[in-house]
Design a protein around this motif. Structure first.
Motif, PDB file in Angstrom:
ATOM      1  N   HIS A  98       0.823  -1.205   0.000  1.00 47.26           N
ATOM      2  CA  HIS A  98       0.000   0.000   0.000  1.00 47.26           C
ATOM      3  C   HIS A  98       0.858   1.257   0.000  1.00 47.26           C
ATOM      4  CE1 HIS A  98      -3.602  -2.470   0.596  1.00 47.26           C
ATOM      5  NE2 HIS A  98      -2.737  -3.266   1.197  1.00 47.26           N
ATOM      6  N   SER A  99       2.158   1.082  -0.207  1.00 49.44           N
ATOM      7  CA  SER A  99       3.036   2.252  -0.336  1.00 49.44           C
ATOM      8  C   SER A  99       4.022   2.041  -1.493  1.00 49.44           C
ATOM      9  CB  SER A  99       3.795   2.505   0.970  1.00 49.44           C
ATOM     10  OG  SER A  99       4.560   1.375   1.339  1.00 49.44           O
ATOM     11  N   GLN A 102       4.929  -2.811  -9.078  1.00 52.72           N
ATOM     12  CA  GLN A 102       4.099  -3.334 -10.169  1.00 52.72           C
ATOM     13  C   GLN A 102       4.387  -2.636 -11.496  1.00 52.72           C
ATOM     14  OE1 GLN A 102       1.830  -5.957  -9.652  1.00 52.72           O
ATOM     15  NE2 GLN A 102       1.731  -6.000 -11.874  1.00 52.72           N
ATOM     16  N   ASP A 103       4.679  -1.340 -11.437  1.00 53.90           N
ATOM     17  CA  ASP A 103       4.565  -0.495 -12.634  1.00 53.90           C
ATOM     18  C   ASP A 103       5.733   0.436 -12.918  1.00 53.90           C
ATOM     19  OD1 ASP A 103       2.373  -0.780 -14.156  1.00 53.90           O
ATOM     20  OD2 ASP A 103       1.142   0.746 -13.186  1.00 53.90           O
ATOM     21  N   HIS A 148       3.162  -9.459  -9.769  1.00 53.11           N
ATOM     22  CA  HIS A 148       4.482  -8.862  -9.985  1.00 53.11           C
ATOM     23  C   HIS A 148       5.212  -9.539 -11.146  1.00 53.11           C
ATOM     24  CE1 HIS A 148       4.834  -6.908  -5.716  1.00 53.11           C
ATOM     25  NE2 HIS A 148       3.842  -6.418  -6.441  1.00 53.11           N
ATOM     26  N   GLY A 184       3.821  -0.780  -3.500  1.00 46.43           N
ATOM     27  CA  GLY A 184       3.215  -1.717  -4.456  1.00 46.43           C
ATOM     28  C   GLY A 184       3.103  -1.139  -5.855  1.00 46.43           C
ATOM     29  N   GLN A 185       2.739   0.132  -5.938  1.00 39.44           N
ATOM     30  CA  GLN A 185       2.581   0.773  -7.248  1.00 39.44           C
ATOM     31  C   GLN A 185       3.895   0.738  -8.025  1.00 39.44           C
ATOM     32  OE1 GLN A 185       0.079   1.956  -9.088  1.00 39.44           O
ATOM     33  NE2 GLN A 185       1.570   2.599 -10.651  1.00 39.44           N
ATOM     34  N   TYR A 186       4.983   1.138  -7.345  1.00 40.71           N
ATOM     35  CA  TYR A 186       6.282   1.168  -8.040  1.00 40.71           C
ATOM     36  C   TYR A 186       6.704  -0.243  -8.457  1.00 40.71           C
ATOM     37  CZ  TYR A 186      10.894   2.553  -9.544  1.00 40.71           C
ATOM     38  OH  TYR A 186      11.995   2.790 -10.327  1.00 40.71           O
TER      39      TYR A 186
END
Ligand SMILES: O=P(O)(O)OC[C@H]1O[C@](O)(CO)[C@@H](O)[C@@H]1O
Length: 443
Positions: free
Chosen positions: A306-307, A313-314, A368, A309-311
């Motif tokens: 939740h902090s 994944q993407d 991932h 995870g975005q990086y």
């Protein structure tokens, strides 16, 4: 009993025959002592060299400290801190501070920073408790722990007098050199030796890790047993595919050569967070040199999804991740059905929390991997001293192999001196007069 399973099936790489050969040769170098930094290979056969007598001596000293003190302040930094901290966190109840009945002394850490607030709060907090200290520094000259020790030593002497202080202070340092050794000899402190041929980041299975852990009530014999088993499982001559340390080292180098420059170590068990920190020093100091090396990063999951995870994944596709997965939790908590189901969670009714955690882990792994982040999975059966001992040695062995594959000396750390020189110059340490003028002009 198998203490560790390694799964590289989701890395998307096959280990080439050439890389396998490099890993096998690197592993052989660790035992032949013909590689770079061979003065620092004492950790390779350290587990098997630990006799029951040595464990008993450490436990005896720990028992003395436990008898005298409600709080044991463990002073050290880097490899003289992270191993004990990592194992202690892993072995501890996450909410031990809430438990009214205390059966063990509290082990706290100092000298791993130069924060005045941390130091002040520590000195205030221990006022109500009887104290003892274990001061650890291989060089015996590291500034951060030396400052902390000066303060804690003064506090102990003020409270108990010099004679009793020698019953409450234990030093772990070099056998002959360094300011701490001189001081310990002069004051008559009990002393344990960090062997010359074991570098700080490989020292968790020496008294550096074992004494604080024994003082905290950890079963150090089981920890050592786990490491001994892994020493046997990773010995030179073990076929490549049967040696988890060789496979891990080879895969991470394949990934590195393929452009994956950052390794994220993660776990779904928050009490393994400091294992990540210990691992970061182990790999960062061993491999980050000569303009090379995988950058070791870490996450604790699912929190960091939740902090970070975005990086992951993407973001930029230079990452791979290694997950320490725990097969069996120690406790049991089941989600109950709720008549109203206002939170919509009845689909989880009857499931254990660990089952939900496992599905999170498997779901994240595939997400991932689909996002271009190769996944290495290390499974340990449960979090106990035996499995953790095995895990620690696995990482050490793989680190030695990996560093040799990379072509660096995995056992030195010349880069950490730069900040120390600047700090001493800024603090006007005698001998730094010229550097002092030069650095102050740059501020
Ligand atoms: O045990 P010492 O000598 O105080 O060193 C602590 C840490 O400092 C370092 O030497 C880096 O400065 C690490 O390699 C080591 O683990």
């Amino acid at each position: 009993m198998e203490t560790l399973k390694l799964d590289i099936s989701k890395t998307g790489v096959a280990v080439s025959a050439a890389m396998q050969a490099k890993a096998q040769a690197a592993n052989a170098l660790l035992e032949s002592g013909k590689g770079a930094g061979s003065d620092f290979l004492g950790w390779v056969h350290l587990p098997s060299s630990i006799t029951p007598d040595r464990i008993e001596a450490i436990e005896k000293q720990a028992a003395k400290l436990r008898e005298k003190a409600e709080v044991i302040i463990c002073i050290g930094i880097g490899g003289s801190y992270l191993g004990a901290k990592a194992v202690l966190e892993a072995m501890s109840d996450s909410f031990k501070f809430l438990h009214k009945k205390r059966t063990e002394p509290v082990v706290v850490f100092a000298g791993q920073n130069i924060s005045e607030d941390y130091t002040h709060e520590l000195l205030e907090a221990v006022k109500e408790y009887s104290i003892a200290t274990i001061v650890i520094s291989k060089s015996g000259t590291t500034t951060e722990p030396a400052i902390a020790f000066r303060l804690i030593k003064a506090e102990i002497e003020k409270r108990y007098g010099k004679q009793e202080a020698a019953e409450r202070i234990v030093a772990i340092t070099d056998k002959a050199r360094g300011a701490l050794k001189t001081l310990a000899d002069n004051e008559g402190y009990p002393t344990f030796v960090i062997p010359d041929d074991v570098g700080g980041r490989f020292s968790v299975l020496t008294p550096v890790g074992l004494l604080p852990l024994a003082a905290a009530g950890v079963d150090i014999a089981a920890l050592v047993r786990g490491a001994q088993e892994m020493e046997r499982a990773t010995a030179d001559g073990t076929p490549f595919e049967k040696n988890p340390a060789a496979v891990y080292a080879a895969v991470r180098n394949e990934l590195y050569e393929g452009g994956k420059k950052i390794e994220i170590l993660g776990s779904y068990e928050p009490k393994l967070q400091y294992i990540n920190e210990w691992w970061k020093q182990l790999y960062g100091e061993s491999e980050g040199k000569d303009g090379k090396g995988i950058f070791p990063a870490s996450v604790t999951l699912t929190a960091d999804l939740h902090s970070m995870g975005q990086y992951i994944q993407d973001g930029e596709r230079t990452l791979f991740e290694t997950i320490i997965s725990v097969a069996e939790p120690a406790g049991k908590v089941v989600v109950e059905a709720d008549g109203e189901n206002l939170d919509g969670l009845n689909f989880l009714a009857g499931k254990r929390i660990s089952e939900i955690n496992r599905m999170a882990e498997l779901g994240v792994q595939l997400a991932h991997v689909d996002g271009g982040v190769p996944n290495i999975r290390i499974e340990i059966p449960q979090i106990d001293a035996h499995a953790v001992g095995s895990l620690l040695y696995f990482f050490e062995r793989a680190c030695g192999i990996s560093g040799y594959i990379l072509g660096v000396n995995p056992f030195d750390q010349p880069g950490v001196e730069a900040y120390k020189k600047n700090m001493f110059a800024l603090l006007d340490k005698p001998g730094y007069e010229e550097a002092s003028k030069a650095i102050k002009a740059r501020l």
